[in-house]
Design a protein around this motif. Structure first.
Motif, short mmCIF file in Angstrom:
data_model
loop_
_atom_site.label_atom_id
_atom_site.label_comp_id
_atom_site.label_asym_id
_atom_site.label_seq_id
_atom_site.Cartn_x
_atom_site.Cartn_y
_atom_site.Cartn_z
N ALA A 91 3.41 -8.45 -7.31
CA ALA A 91 4.62 -7.63 -7.10
C ALA A 91 4.20 -6.22 -6.71
CB ALA A 91 5.47 -7.59 -8.36
N VAL A 92 5.18 -5.44 -6.31
CA VAL A 92 4.98 -4.00 -6.20
C VAL A 92 5.34 -3.40 -7.55
CG1 VAL A 92 5.67 -1.88 -5.04
CG2 VAL A 92 5.52 -4.01 -3.74
N TYR A 93 4.43 -2.62 -8.10
CA TYR A 93 4.63 -2.02 -9.41
C TYR A 93 5.02 -0.55 -9.23
CZ TYR A 93 2.86 -6.11 -11.80
OH TYR A 93 2.72 -7.39 -12.29
N TYR A 94 6.09 -0.18 -9.95
CA TYR A 94 6.64 1.17 -9.84
C TYR A 94 6.57 1.89 -11.18
CZ TYR A 94 8.80 -0.52 -5.50
OH TYR A 94 9.02 -1.05 -4.26
N CYS A 95 6.29 3.17 -11.11
CA CYS A 95 6.33 4.05 -12.27
C CYS A 95 7.69 4.73 -12.31
CB CYS A 95 5.20 5.08 -12.15
SG CYS A 95 5.12 6.28 -13.48
N LYS A 96 8.25 4.84 -13.49
CA LYS A 96 9.55 5.49 -13.66
C LYS A 96 9.48 6.54 -14.76
CE LYS A 96 13.16 4.13 -16.06
NZ LYS A 96 14.38 3.45 -16.56
N ALA A 97 10.17 7.67 -14.53
CA ALA A 97 10.27 8.72 -15.54
C ALA A 97 11.74 9.03 -15.78
CB ALA A 97 9.54 9.97 -15.08
N ASP A 98 12.11 9.02 -17.06
CA ASP A 98 13.46 9.42 -17.47
C ASP A 98 13.38 10.84 -17.99
OD1 ASP A 98 13.95 6.13 -18.68
OD2 ASP A 98 14.83 7.01 -16.88
N CYS A 99 14.13 11.74 -17.35
CA CYS A 99 14.07 13.14 -17.71
C CYS A 99 15.35 13.59 -18.41
CB CYS A 99 13.85 13.99 -16.45
SG CYS A 99 12.26 13.70 -15.69
N VAL A 100 15.24 14.71 -19.10
CA VAL A 100 16.37 15.33 -19.76
C VAL A 100 16.56 16.73 -19.20
CG1 VAL A 100 16.07 13.97 -21.86
CG2 VAL A 100 14.88 16.17 -21.62
N LEU A 101 17.76 17.27 -19.44
CA LEU A 101 18.04 18.65 -19.09
C LEU A 101 17.76 19.01 -17.63
CD1 LEU A 101 16.58 20.33 -22.30
CD2 LEU A 101 18.97 19.70 -21.82
N PRO A 102 18.46 18.41 -16.69
CA PRO A 102 19.53 17.42 -16.86
C PRO A 102 18.97 16.01 -16.87
CG PRO A 102 19.43 18.04 -14.56
CD PRO A 102 18.37 18.86 -15.28
N PRO A 103 19.75 15.05 -17.36
CA PRO A 103 19.27 13.67 -17.36
C PRO A 103 19.17 13.13 -15.93
CG PRO A 103 21.53 13.77 -18.09
CD PRO A 103 21.07 15.18 -18.00
N LYS A 104 17.98 12.63 -15.59
CA LYS A 104 17.76 12.09 -14.25
C LYS A 104 16.56 11.16 -14.28
CE LYS A 104 17.56 13.51 -9.40
NZ LYS A 104 17.61 14.64 -8.45
N THR A 105 16.60 10.16 -13.44
CA THR A 105 15.51 9.19 -13.35
C THR A 105 14.77 9.37 -12.04
OG1 THR A 105 16.62 7.57 -14.75
CG2 THR A 105 14.95 6.74 -13.24
N TYR A 106 13.45 9.32 -12.12
CA TYR A 106 12.60 9.42 -10.94
C TYR A 106 11.72 8.18 -10.82
CZ TYR A 106 13.88 14.36 -11.00
OH TYR A 106 14.58 15.54 -10.98
N TRP A 107 11.43 7.82 -9.58
CA TRP A 107 10.59 6.66 -9.29
C TRP A 107 9.42 7.07 -8.40
CZ3 TRP A 107 11.48 1.88 -11.39
CH2 TRP A 107 12.75 1.65 -11.94
N GLY A 108 8.30 6.39 -8.60
CA GLY A 108 7.20 6.54 -7.67
C GLY A 108 7.41 5.64 -6.46
N GLN A 109 6.43 5.67 -5.55
CA GLN A 109 6.57 4.92 -4.31
C GLN A 109 6.10 3.47 -4.46
OE1 GLN A 109 3.99 6.75 -5.03
NE2 GLN A 109 2.22 5.50 -4.42
N GLY A 110 5.42 3.17 -5.55
CA GLY A 110 4.98 1.80 -5.81
C GLY A 110 3.56 1.54 -5.37
N THR A 111 2.94 0.58 -6.04
CA THR A 111 1.60 0.13 -5.67
C THR A 111 1.57 -1.40 -5.71
OG1 THR A 111 -0.79 0.39 -6.12
CG2 THR A 111 0.68 0.33 -8.03
N GLN A 112 0.99 -2.01 -4.69
CA GLN A 112 1.01 -3.46 -4.57
C GLN A 112 -0.07 -4.08 -5.43
OE1 GLN A 112 3.05 -5.64 -2.55
NE2 GLN A 112 2.00 -7.19 -3.80
N VAL A 113 0.32 -5.08 -6.20
CA VAL A 113 -0.62 -5.90 -6.97
C VAL A 113 -0.49 -7.34 -6.48
CG1 VAL A 113 -1.18 -6.84 -9.23
CG2 VAL A 113 -0.59 -4.42 -8.99
N THR A 114 -1.60 -7.90 -6.03
CA THR A 114 -1.61 -9.28 -5.55
C THR A 114 -2.63 -10.07 -6.35
OG1 THR A 114 -1.00 -8.57 -3.32
CG2 THR A 114 -1.92 -10.78 -3.56
#
Length: 117
Positions: A91-114
């Motif tokens: 799959a493509v694996y993505y990193c996610k960060a949940d932030c506060v003040l203000p609440p918002k979610t960020y994603w990375g661009q992904g890295t392929q794992v085969t």
């Protein structure tokens, strides 16, 4: 804004290991929980593992005992150690960060794992 950059993906044989890294930058002081997700072709993105600011971890059943999520707050890094890899982990694996003040979610661009022989 928070920027996330994943690395460490690649091609590995079944039973092998990979270590994914996620480097965070920007408003890192606002980051609370972080996690790894994955998306296989034709499937929805799904949770793999989470880690809180306090270091508490949570894994989905299909990776328990094989994957380990860790966090180095001093280096603003999150890792995913993946052992005993199976073809279905491809799959493509993505990193996610949940932030506060203000609440918002960020994603990375992904890295392929085969995982394939």
């Amino acid at each position: 804004q928070v920027q996330l950059v994943e690395s460490g993906g690649g091609l590995v044989q079944p039973g092998g290991s990979l270590r994914l890294s996620c480097a965070a930058s920007g408003r890192i002081f606002a980051i609370a929980d972080m996690g790894w997700y994955r998306q296989a072709p034709g499937k929805q993105r799904e949770l793999v593992a989470l880690i809180t600011n306090a270091g508490r971890t949570n894994y989905v059943d299909f990776v328990k005992g094989r994957f380990t999520i860790s966090r180095d707050s001093a280096k603003n890094m999150v890792y995913l150690q993946m052992n005993s890899l199976k073809p279905e982990d491809t799959a493509v694996y993505y990193c996610k960060a949940d932030c506060v003040l203000p609440p918002k979610t960020y994603w990375g661009q992904g890295t392929q794992v085969t995982v394939s022989s």
